[in-house]
Design a protein around this motif. Structure first.
Motif, PDB file in Angstrom:
ATOM      1  N   CYS A 111    -117.092 -90.850 -62.994  1.00 58.04           N
ATOM      2  CA  CYS A 111    -117.937 -91.882 -62.366  1.00 58.04           C
ATOM      3  C   CYS A 111    -119.396 -91.575 -62.703  1.00 58.04           C
ATOM      4  CB  CYS A 111    -117.697 -91.923 -60.860  1.00 58.04           C
ATOM      5  SG  CYS A 111    -116.014 -92.405 -60.403  1.00 58.04           S
ATOM      6  N   TYR A 112    -119.747 -91.773 -63.956  1.00 56.32           N
ATOM      7  CA  TYR A 112    -121.050 -91.363 -64.476  1.00 56.32           C
ATOM      8  C   TYR A 112    -122.207 -92.093 -63.806  1.00 56.32           C
ATOM      9  CZ  TYR A 112    -124.892 -90.798 -67.796  1.00 56.32           C
ATOM     10  OH  TYR A 112    -126.116 -90.540 -68.369  1.00 56.32           O
ATOM     11  N   ASP A 113    -122.088 -93.403 -63.625  1.00 54.72           N
ATOM     12  CA  ASP A 113    -123.190 -94.155 -63.020  1.00 54.72           C
ATOM     13  C   ASP A 113    -123.480 -93.672 -61.607  1.00 54.72           C
ATOM     14  OD1 ASP A 113    -123.456 -95.624 -65.324  1.00 54.72           O
ATOM     15  OD2 ASP A 113    -122.356 -97.377 -64.572  1.00 54.72           O
ATOM     16  N   ARG A 114    -122.424 -93.394 -60.847  1.00 50.71           N
ATOM     17  CA  ARG A 114    -122.626 -92.909 -59.474  1.00 50.71           C
ATOM     18  C   ARG A 114    -123.217 -91.494 -59.489  1.00 50.71           C
ATOM     19  NH1 ARG A 114    -121.324 -97.349 -59.676  1.00 50.71           N
ATOM     20  NH2 ARG A 114    -123.597 -97.349 -59.890  1.00 50.71           N
ATOM     21  N   ARG A 126    -125.370 -90.325 -61.709  1.00 44.37           N
ATOM     22  CA  ARG A 126    -126.798 -90.479 -61.939  1.00 44.37           C
ATOM     23  C   ARG A 126    -127.504 -91.050 -60.716  1.00 44.37           C
ATOM     24  NH1 ARG A 126    -128.468 -89.594 -67.146  1.00 44.37           N
ATOM     25  NH2 ARG A 126    -130.426 -89.246 -65.996  1.00 44.37           N
ATOM     26  N   ASP A 127    -126.808 -91.935 -59.992  1.00 45.04           N
ATOM     27  CA  ASP A 127    -127.389 -92.517 -58.784  1.00 45.04           C
ATOM     28  C   ASP A 127    -127.657 -91.455 -57.723  1.00 45.04           C
ATOM     29  OD1 ASP A 127    -127.338 -95.062 -59.858  1.00 45.04           O
ATOM     30  OD2 ASP A 127    -125.514 -95.678 -58.796  1.00 45.04           O
ATOM     31  N   SER A 135    -115.979 -93.539 -67.057  1.00 40.81           N
ATOM     32  CA  SER A 135    -116.941 -92.996 -68.032  1.00 40.81           C
ATOM     33  C   SER A 135    -116.798 -91.486 -68.170  1.00 40.81           C
ATOM     34  CB  SER A 135    -118.371 -93.350 -67.599  1.00 40.81           C
ATOM     35  OG  SER A 135    -118.518 -94.733 -67.397  1.00 40.81           O
ATOM     36  N   GLU A 144    -119.099 -89.951 -71.085  1.00 45.60           N
ATOM     37  CA  GLU A 144    -120.511 -89.879 -70.717  1.00 45.60           C
ATOM     38  C   GLU A 144    -120.751 -88.766 -69.692  1.00 45.60           C
ATOM     39  OE1 GLU A 144    -118.690 -92.547 -70.890  1.00 45.60           O
ATOM     40  OE2 GLU A 144    -119.746 -94.086 -72.068  1.00 45.60           O
ATOM     41  N   THR A 145    -119.827 -88.619 -68.747  1.00 45.43           N
ATOM     42  CA  THR A 145    -119.957 -87.573 -67.736  1.00 45.43           C
ATOM     43  C   THR A 145    -119.892 -86.196 -68.362  1.00 45.43           C
ATOM     44  OG1 THR A 145    -118.945 -89.005 -66.065  1.00 45.43           O
ATOM     45  CG2 THR A 145    -118.983 -86.643 -65.612  1.00 45.43           C
ATOM     46  N   TYR A 188    -122.982 -85.408 -70.332  1.00 46.71           N
ATOM     47  CA  TYR A 188    -124.144 -85.157 -69.483  1.00 46.71           C
ATOM     48  C   TYR A 188    -124.101 -83.747 -68.892  1.00 46.71           C
ATOM     49  CZ  TYR A 188    -127.512 -85.402 -65.702  1.00 46.71           C
ATOM     50  OH  TYR A 188    -128.560 -85.135 -64.859  1.00 46.71           O
ATOM     51  N   CYS A 243    -123.534 -91.049 -52.155  1.00 45.81           N
ATOM     52  CA  CYS A 243    -123.697 -92.277 -52.923  1.00 45.81           C
ATOM     53  C   CYS A 243    -122.425 -93.092 -52.749  1.00 45.81           C
ATOM     54  CB  CYS A 243    -123.936 -91.969 -54.401  1.00 45.81           C
ATOM     55  SG  CYS A 243    -124.062 -93.427 -55.441  1.00 45.81           S
ATOM     56  N   CYS A 302    -119.438 -95.439 -53.466  1.00 47.42           N
ATOM     57  CA  CYS A 302    -118.710 -95.747 -54.696  1.00 47.42           C
ATOM     58  C   CYS A 302    -117.824 -96.975 -54.564  1.00 47.42           C
ATOM     59  CB  CYS A 302    -117.873 -94.558 -55.128  1.00 47.42           C
ATOM     60  SG  CYS A 302    -118.837 -93.067 -55.478  1.00 47.42           S
TER      61      CYS A 302
END
Length: 267
Positions: free
Chosen positions: A12-15, A17-18, A44, A47-48, A51, A264, A266
């Motif tokens: 959960c890459y976007d979360r 970063r959030d 993702s 991407e995770t 990162y 955060c 989800c």
């Protein structure tokens, strides 16, 4: 410098970063402790993984069962499962570098200055802290060494269900791996029950959550793996950070200095 710990990201890459943005996380100043299951089931994973790998020394990582599953696909000859979201990693041009980086990560990390341990599933009561660390180092050496392909080809399984000092070879490595990466319910004698994934109140007969047993030390344990707990153990020293982001729950970050929890959503 601030150290933060985070529960199961699972791609959960976007979360990720959030929640890091909420604390203005900077790898030049801060460190991120990752309690395993960086990848899989979320959208993702590649991407995770990139990162976290790119954080370098600003990342402190332990391996979870999903991370080991990726290594088993890459090295052990296993086939992906229906719900896996790992194909992007396996097909990525930097696949080899990411796999080799993942192989170098730990099953358990120990910070004596903070009286703190992190392991994906937790710390079984049948082992002292020194014993647990020695057994983690033993399997880490196998994962990093020439026996890795043999290990990953035979890693899966629920047997033996209990630790014994006389265990050798793959039986020994498998049960150590299961304690560190799959444990939820355990019996007084150390026998693992690996089928049940429900909340702590739903223990099978003869078993209890691993964190309910007394230990001879007072070490604090950070762990993930058990989303059904929703972060609640009932014990201040046992800190569950898997709050089920990939299942629509939350991604939880903990400030290791202040104890503050940052969430955060989800959903």
């Amino acid at each position: 410098m601030t150290d933060y710990a985070i529960g199961d990201i699972q791609g959960c890459y976007d979360r990720l970063r959030d929640v890091l943005a909420k604390v203005d996380f900077s790898p030049s100043r801060d460190r991120l402790w990752v309690a395993g299951d960086l990848i899989n089931r979320g959208p993702s994973s590649l991407e995770t993984l990139r990162y976290i790998e790119g954080l370098g020394n600003a990342a402190v990582v332990v391996l979870g069962n999903h991370d080991l599953h990726l290594l088993a696909l890459a090295l052990g000859g296993h086939s992906p499962k229906k719900k896996d979201t790992l194909h992007d990693i396996l097909e990525a041009p930097d696949h080899d570098r990411l796999i080799q980086w993942l192989r170098q990560q730990s099953l358990m990390v120990r910070d004596d200055a903070r009286n703190l341990v992190m392991a994906h599933a937790g710390l079984p009561h049948i082992w002292s802290l020194d014993q647990a660390e020695a057994r983690a180092r033993e399997v880490e050496a196998v994962i990093r060494g020439d026996q890795a392909r043999e290990y990953f080809s035979q890693m899966y399984g629920n047997q033996p269900e209990r630790w014994c000092d006389t265990l050798t070879g793959m039986d020994r490595w498998r049960v150590i791996t299961n304690y560190f990466t799959r444990m939820r319910f355990i019996a007084q004698d150390g026998s693992l029950e690996l089928a049940t994934k429900e909340s702590a109140d739903n223990a099978p007969a003869g078993y209890a959550p691993w964190f309910t047993y007394s230990r001879p030390d007072n070490v604090r344990v950070i762990f993930g793996h058990w989303a059904a707990l929703e972060g609640h153990t009932g014990h201040e020293r046992f800190i569950g950070l898997d709050t089920g982001c990939v299942w629509g729950g939350a991604l939880t970050l903990m400030n290791l200095d202040s104890g503050e929890l940052i969430h955060c959503d989800c959903s």
